[in-house]
Design a protein around this motif. Sequence first.
Motif, mmCIF file in Angstrom:
data_model
loop_
_atom_site.group_PDB
_atom_site.id
_atom_site.type_symbol
_atom_site.label_atom_id
_atom_site.label_comp_id
_atom_site.label_asym_id
_atom_site.label_seq_id
_atom_site.Cartn_x
_atom_site.Cartn_y
_atom_site.Cartn_z
ATOM 1 N N HIS A 23 0.823 -1.207 0.000
ATOM 2 C CA HIS A 23 0.000 0.000 0.000
ATOM 3 C C HIS A 23 0.857 1.258 0.000
ATOM 4 C CE1 HIS A 23 0.829 0.927 4.218
ATOM 5 N NE2 HIS A 23 0.535 -0.311 4.544
ATOM 6 N N GLY A 24 0.214 2.378 -0.322
ATOM 7 C CA GLY A 24 0.894 3.664 -0.321
ATOM 8 C C GLY A 24 1.004 4.242 1.072
ATOM 9 N N GLY A 25 1.490 5.424 1.137
ATOM 10 C CA GLY A 25 1.690 6.109 2.418
ATOM 11 C C GLY A 25 3.138 6.555 2.577
ATOM 12 N N GLY B 59 -2.175 14.132 -18.286
ATOM 13 C CA GLY B 59 -3.291 14.629 -17.491
ATOM 14 C C GLY B 59 -3.536 13.891 -16.189
ATOM 15 N N GLU B 60 -2.823 12.801 -15.956
ATOM 16 C CA GLU B 60 -3.005 12.066 -14.696
ATOM 17 C C GLU B 60 -2.004 12.559 -13.654
ATOM 18 O OE1 GLU B 60 -5.315 10.257 -13.762
ATOM 19 O OE2 GLU B 60 -6.087 8.965 -15.352
ATOM 20 N N GLY B 61 -2.490 12.704 -12.435
ATOM 21 C CA GLY B 61 -1.641 13.131 -11.344
ATOM 22 C C GLY B 61 -1.249 11.968 -10.459
ATOM 23 N N HIS B 62 -1.259 12.202 -9.159
ATOM 24 C CA HIS B 62 -0.842 11.181 -8.204
ATOM 25 C C HIS B 62 -2.054 10.354 -7.819
ATOM 26 C CE1 HIS B 62 2.295 9.585 -5.675
ATOM 27 N NE2 HIS B 62 1.470 9.571 -4.641
ATOM 28 N N GLY B 63 -2.225 9.223 -8.474
ATOM 29 C CA GLY B 63 -3.423 8.408 -8.316
ATOM 30 C C GLY B 63 -4.248 8.523 -9.577
ATOM 31 N N PHE B 64 -4.365 7.447 -10.323
ATOM 32 C CA PHE B 64 -5.085 7.499 -11.590
ATOM 33 C C PHE B 64 -6.580 7.596 -11.335
ATOM 34 C CE2 PHE B 64 -1.420 4.696 -13.287
ATOM 35 C CZ PHE B 64 -0.594 5.801 -13.373
ATOM 36 N N GLY C 215 2.762 -1.911 -6.368
ATOM 37 C CA GLY C 215 2.324 -0.867 -5.458
ATOM 38 C C GLY C 215 2.445 0.485 -6.111
ATOM 39 N N GLY C 216 1.719 1.464 -5.546
ATOM 40 C CA GLY C 216 1.752 2.823 -6.043
ATOM 41 C C GLY C 216 2.252 3.788 -4.997
ATOM 42 N N SER C 217 2.919 4.857 -5.427
ATOM 43 C CA SER C 217 3.449 5.887 -4.548
ATOM 44 C C SER C 217 4.487 5.258 -3.610
ATOM 45 C CB SER C 217 2.307 6.553 -3.774
ATOM 46 O OG SER C 217 2.756 7.684 -3.081
ATOM 47 N N THR D 250 5.126 -4.517 -10.699
ATOM 48 C CA THR D 250 4.463 -3.362 -11.299
ATOM 49 C C THR D 250 4.682 -2.162 -10.385
ATOM 50 O OG1 THR D 250 2.785 -4.772 -12.327
ATOM 51 C CG2 THR D 250 2.278 -2.433 -12.137
ATOM 52 N N ILE D 251 5.376 -1.170 -10.898
ATOM 53 C CA ILE D 251 5.797 0.002 -10.131
ATOM 54 C C ILE D 251 4.944 1.183 -10.590
ATOM 55 C CG2 ILE D 251 7.754 1.447 -9.495
ATOM 56 C CD1 ILE D 251 9.585 -0.823 -10.594
ATOM 57 N N ILE D 252 4.163 1.765 -9.685
ATOM 58 C CA ILE D 252 3.164 2.756 -10.062
ATOM 59 C C ILE D 252 3.458 4.091 -9.366
ATOM 60 C CG2 ILE D 252 0.693 3.205 -10.235
ATOM 61 C CD1 ILE D 252 0.260 0.179 -9.687
#
Length: 662
Positions: A431-433, A622-627, A509-511, A531-533
């Motif tokens: 998870h992120g954080g 156009g996508e920011g932090h979190g699609f 994971g993302g972020s 998968t690196i997001i």
Amino acid sequence: MLPTGAYGTWPSPIDAALAASQDGRPEYVGTVGDEVWWTEPRPAESGRRALVRRRADGSRAGVLPAPWNVRSRVIEYGGRPWAGAVRAEGGPLVVFVDFADQRLYAYEPDGSAGPRPLTPLCAVGGGLRWVDPEVHPDRGERGEVWCVLEEFTGDGPTELRRVIAAVPLDGSAADDRSAVRELTDDRHRFVTGPRLSPDGRQAAWIAWDHPRMPWDGTEVMLADIADDGVFRDVRSVAGGPEESIPQVEWDAEGRLLFAGDRSGWWNLYRVDPQGGAVALCARREEFAGPLWKIGLQWFRPLDNGLIATVHGRGTTTLGVLDPQTGELADVAGPWTDWADTLAVHGSRITGIAASPHSAHEVVELDTTTGRTRVIGSPHQDAVDPAYYPRPEDRTFTGPGGREIHAHVYPPRSPDRTGPDGELPPYVVWAHGGPTGHAPLVLDLEIAYFTSRGIGVVEVDYGGSTGYGRDYRNRLREQWGVVDVEDCAAVAGALAAEGTADPRRLAIRGGSAGGWTTAASLTGTDVYACGTIIYPILDLTGWGTSETHDFESRYLESLVGPLADVPDRYRERSPVSRTEHLTTPFLLLQGLADPICPPVQCERFLAAIEGRGVPHAYLAFEGEGHGFRRADTLIRALEAELSLYGQTFGFDCPDVPGLELKR
């Protein structure tokens, strides 16, 4: 007897388009008179957030048509973007932030005029931004909105100030910045919106400063309000450098309540007028969470003296607390996650909740009858629930015997079972954080994989919230170590017990989860791919000038002060360890991301160039932090499945093939 099929190839009605259509959840529930309002995601409408209302007669309607997007960018993660009141002549008045220009707008949805701006535009840096509003129609000569103002003083991401401000409701500040009345100075780097006492004579809010994050230490500030509306005698009444207080509220009797972790757990307290605080329900549970957005609400006092509160350990439930006796009565129901937003009106409590079998929906509790009902965003099964996974809430053992909490989602389908003697592939989700957690709820992105025969395990690695401050503090100066070890320990345990195929393990994971994924791929040999997001990949760059103000000094607690341990920043960064990277990976990035900017990905890709590592890089305009956009979510999910198919050796004929470069 079910037919067999290779794991990963099971037919599934949950395609990427369906998963994308269900992405996001309702947020920021509130009441306007007898009505309940909240925001909802619209992935198919460029990812905007819509404001919707449920009228007293039960009918539901959108408040603002597209392209209005009710979302704040204060501290980039935003926060509560709207507030409402009932006008003296009747009918609702709503004040909201529009994402496109970040101005505050006032709107009377039952009138004939459209939204009118209350605040001006500013060409400096990121301009003027607003969050956590409260409408006070009777304040001043024209009525006011009290909220947080974030004002850029230069073009740099950390050149800004934040104060509590009063904006006139008549629109006089729309072209005149001087009409905005500042209620506090900028002595603190960060503040939340003010909470006004029932008698209107005092205001309370939360403040903190770098290098602390709000889950490290915050203060409750209290001010007297003079007849002219000016804050006087501003003082700190609770909290400090080692106590995190993420929420403060007044009860109906004018007593100040807060959630704080002085005991090691976020519990509820009442400020003692003689000094100190009185515990209202001392438990080894969390009654609040990390303040990632301004204006989150885990508890709300009712007029009868009771307190509605979200609480739990790992999973959460809604309870009603009697602060006089400490008795806590929990709400019956299937929900395992109550979001960090609550509203109260009379005897009713409204929140947003989900379960392993249902997505987040707006739920109302009538405290006089104990009856709950879904009143908004009701979950509807888009497919047969037999395709949903049945998660297992488990605790694993990590290095040194430490506990690691995780949710295991085995593959599940009513149509197929795996071949005898074959173990399924598993993907570890980080998870992120990293100061956050994975909720135990239905997520069609997870079901997208499990219904095809790919297992998922969400790991609440050391540093996660929901398990007390000691668990949260495990990551202090250990980011890239404890999180990586804990994810690997869970993956290894699943393989050792015969749940997962040890040769077909992946991580994603993302972020901050993207960081853990990249650090795992460059620091362990556990995973076959990843998968690196929208990740962090270079600590030195991210810790100096490559992120936003809110997290610009986060690494001082996660890694250590850069000036003291520069080698640690370099040695732990995935961009510095690419010589150890041999496994295929997919890198996904939004090109408008101010938190984890594309330059981090570009630097990482340059470091692996010519090394023959199979990889793909998908960047989204156009996508920011979190699609948020449906087309982005679809492309990302299908690319991820294709990566696993190519790596684990199964065909994915129903998704476009992902071209892996070397």
